[in-house]
Design an enzyme around this catalytic site. Structure first.
Site, PDB file in Angstrom:
ATOM      1  N   HIS A   1       0.865  -1.186   0.000  1.00  0.00           N
ATOM      2  CA  HIS A   1       0.000   0.000   0.000  1.00  0.00           C
ATOM      3  C   HIS A   1       0.900   1.234   0.000  1.00  0.00           C
ATOM      4  CE1 HIS A   1      -2.770   2.965   1.847  1.00  0.00           C
ATOM      5  NE2 HIS A   1      -3.756   2.196   1.446  1.00  0.00           N
TER       6      HIS A   1
ATOM      7  N   ASP B   1       2.943  -4.191   8.165  1.00  0.00           N
ATOM      8  CA  ASP B   1       1.758  -3.360   7.961  1.00  0.00           C
ATOM      9  C   ASP B   1       0.562  -4.297   8.140  1.00  0.00           C
ATOM     10  OD1 ASP B   1      -0.514  -2.253   6.880  1.00  0.00           O
ATOM     11  OD2 ASP B   1       0.434  -1.550   5.040  1.00  0.00           O
TER      12      ASP B   1
ATOM     13  N   GLN C   1      -4.562  -4.868   7.058  1.00  0.00           N
ATOM     14  CA  GLN C   1      -5.524  -5.850   6.547  1.00  0.00           C
ATOM     15  C   GLN C   1      -5.359  -7.214   7.207  1.00  0.00           C
ATOM     16  OE1 GLN C   1      -7.933  -4.962   4.649  1.00  0.00           O
ATOM     17  NE2 GLN C   1      -7.212  -2.972   3.915  1.00  0.00           N
TER      18      GLN C   1
ATOM     19  N   LYS D   1     -10.531  -0.269  10.298  1.00  0.00           N
ATOM     20  CA  LYS D   1     -10.575  -1.504   9.496  1.00  0.00           C
ATOM     21  C   LYS D   1     -10.915  -2.705  10.377  1.00  0.00           C
ATOM     22  CE  LYS D   1      -7.422   0.246   6.092  1.00  0.00           C
ATOM     23  NZ  LYS D   1      -8.096   0.706   4.892  1.00  0.00           N
TER      24      LYS D   1
ATOM     25  N   CYS E   1      -4.837   2.541  -3.621  1.00  0.00           N
ATOM     26  CA  CYS E   1      -3.599   3.063  -3.012  1.00  0.00           C
ATOM     27  C   CYS E   1      -2.461   2.061  -3.172  1.00  0.00           C
ATOM     28  CB  CYS E   1      -3.788   3.410  -1.541  1.00  0.00           C
ATOM     29  SG  CYS E   1      -4.919   4.756  -1.280  1.00  0.00           S
TER      30      CYS E   1
HETATM   31  N1  PMP Z   1      -1.893  -0.596   4.573  1.00  0.00           N
HETATM   32  C1  PMP Z   1      -2.842  -1.311   3.986  1.00  0.00           C
HETATM   33  C2  PMP Z   1      -2.521  -2.692   3.491  1.00  0.00           C
HETATM   34  C3  PMP Z   1      -4.117  -0.772   3.841  1.00  0.00           C
HETATM   35  O1  PMP Z   1      -5.077  -1.494   3.250  1.00  0.00           O
HETATM   36  C4  PMP Z   1      -4.380   0.529   4.323  1.00  0.00           C
HETATM   37  C5  PMP Z   1      -5.742   1.173   4.149  1.00  0.00           C
HETATM   38  N2  PMP Z   1      -6.328   0.965   2.909  1.00  0.00           N
HETATM   39  C6  PMP Z   1      -3.359   1.219   4.940  1.00  0.00           C
HETATM   40  C7  PMP Z   1      -2.129   0.626   5.049  1.00  0.00           C
HETATM   41  C8  PMP Z   1      -3.562   2.594   5.484  1.00  0.00           C
HETATM   42  O2  PMP Z   1      -4.443   2.582   6.542  1.00  0.00           O
HETATM   43  P1  PMP Z   1      -5.033   3.927   7.139  1.00  0.00           P
HETATM   44  O3  PMP Z   1      -5.599   4.694   5.979  1.00  0.00           O
HETATM   45  O4  PMP Z   1      -6.068   3.478   8.093  1.00  0.00           O
HETATM   46  O5  PMP Z   1      -3.897   4.648   7.786  1.00  0.00           O
END
Ligand code: PMP
Length: 415
Positions: free
Chosen positions: A132, A209, A212, A235, A373
């Protein structure tokens, strides 16, 4: 005899779970809401909504500094939430749980604090091709600022990290290895414990990270060998604007502060300030107190349904959804890794993902369309965007049937 052979496995009653999540009773354009955008953000159970409302109705005050009763109760509520997150992630100490705004801020904290203290010109930071943007850009910034190099482990056509190549890219120069637990764009469940072992062999710290990963199965940061693990409340069926960074105590103790301000100091003079011990050192300013309380409630709620049961339920849905989507002519699945979590990312030969999303929306089916993203992943698979259905514990086979019916309509319009 193991406990699992004597205790029947907990099963998940998704219909009962749905009744705990008020928004799922909504209609969209007169159709029942079919919510399949859980990787972007999850819907909130009554337990979380009530925890936040009750906090504001009965306990609200600023924390840590007050002698008055409300401030003490608010502090207790926030610290209870920290303890709940510690237990949820399997951390050894509550001091290892830093509240942040979310995964993005957690990773930026590591890059800014640990990174600047430990990474220099010529050093390397290794990520994978499926990350991401929030697990790419903070490292790019660190590289620009320090002269370090970002190294990217490639992925296969199925969406697995090529582990042989990853291993060959590690070396003396590798200071940080940072990978996603689960890919939001592909659904791949990465072999994080194995990657952590390889990272430690070359003396690098290992960042996961977990945005997910944490919502969809049991996480044990120590078993994973994670030095840092980042996740987001929203999430995990909790509030937005709150997240957690788990960090190993010795690392956190040695790291410089990330932001300066109130809460994070021990003493302040104009000549020099000294800093509070962790976790306060990394929590400058008034935190999202109610968000933390709600996040703690979300962790308890997830545990009440059983993380293993959630994982099994979502695995069943993933298998069912994969099989049903294969019925749609001209559909190409993006992400067919050996181990996947509940993400169904796909393109149709007859329609752009945005058109797919728009037609699905008119049927009450909420999916995400775009690059998620994760632009480098899209480029890897040669697509500008995908449509993505992502699962949560309240989804059912009927939701996937509704998705397939709506996709058949897309084909009727465009094919
Ligand atoms: N890493 C991953 C794999 C994600 O899916 C996301 C959110 N789509 C993020 C990081 C970022 O999370 P946040 O927007 O809650 O900071």
């Amino acid at each position: 005899m193991s406990a699992s052979s004597t205790t029947p496995a907990q099963t998940l009653d998704a219909d009962a779970v749905r009744r705990e999540v008020p928004i799922l009773a909504r209609e969209i354009y007169g159709k029942p809401l079919v919510y399949l955008d859980n990787a972007a953000s999850t819907q909130k159970p009554r337990a979380v909504i009530d925890a936040v409302a009750t906090f504001y109705e009965t306990t609200n005050a600023n924390i840590h500094r007050g002698v008055h009763r409300l401030s003490q109760e608010a502090t207790d509520a926030f610290e209870l939430a920290r303890e709940r997150m510690r237990a949820f992630l399997g951390a050894a100490q509550h001091e290892e749980i830093i509240f942040t705004r979310g995964t993005t801020e957690s990773i930026n904290l590591i890059a800014a604090s640990y990174g600047h203290a430990n990474v220099g010109a010529g050093d390397e930071i290794l990520i994978s091709h499926m990350e991401h943007h929030s697990n790419i850009v903070p490292w790019q910034l660190l590289c620009e600022q320090t002269g370090a190099k970002l190294v990217v482990a490639p992925i296969t056509d199925d969406g697995d990290i090529d582990m042989d190549v990853l291993a060959s890219l590690l070396g003396d120069r590798t200071k940080i290895v940072s990978v996603g637990h689960v890919s939001n764009a592909l659904g791949t469940v990465n072999p994080v414990a194995e990657i952590g072992r390889l990272a430690h062999e070359v003396g690098a710290v290992f960042v996961v990270d977990g945005a997910q990963g944490a919502p969809h199965g049991a996480v044990d940061v120590r078993a994973l060998g994670a030095d840092f693990y980042a996740c987001s409340g929203h999430k995990m069926y909790g509030p937005t604007g709150i997240g957690v960074l788990y960090g190993r105590r010795e690392l956190l103790d040695a790291m410089p502060p990330y932001q300066g301000g109130g809460e994070m100091i021990r003493t302040v003079t104009f000549e020099k300030s000294t800093y509070a011990p962790v976790p306060a050192k990394f929590e400058a300013g008034t935190p999202n107190i109610a968000g933390g309380v709600g996040f703690g409630a979300a962790a308890v709620w997830l545990q009440s349904h059983g993380l293993e049961a959630i994982e099994r339920h979502e695995a069943d849905l993933l298998a069912y959804g994969t099989q049903r989507l294969a019925e749609i002519e001209g559909l190409r699945m993006i992400g067919t890794a050996r181990r996947k979590a509940g993400v169904l990312s796909f393109v149709l030969d007859c329609a752009h993902p945005h058109d797919v999303g728009t037609i699905l929306d008119r049927e009450g089916v909420a999916v995400r369309t775009g690059h998620h993203c994760a632009q480098p992943v899209m480029e890897r698979f040669g697509v500008p965007a995908t449509s993505r259905a992502s699962l949560g514990l309240y989804n059912t086979r009927a939701d996937l049937d509704a998705l397939v019916d709506a996709l058949q309509q897309v084909r009727e319009v465009f094919a």
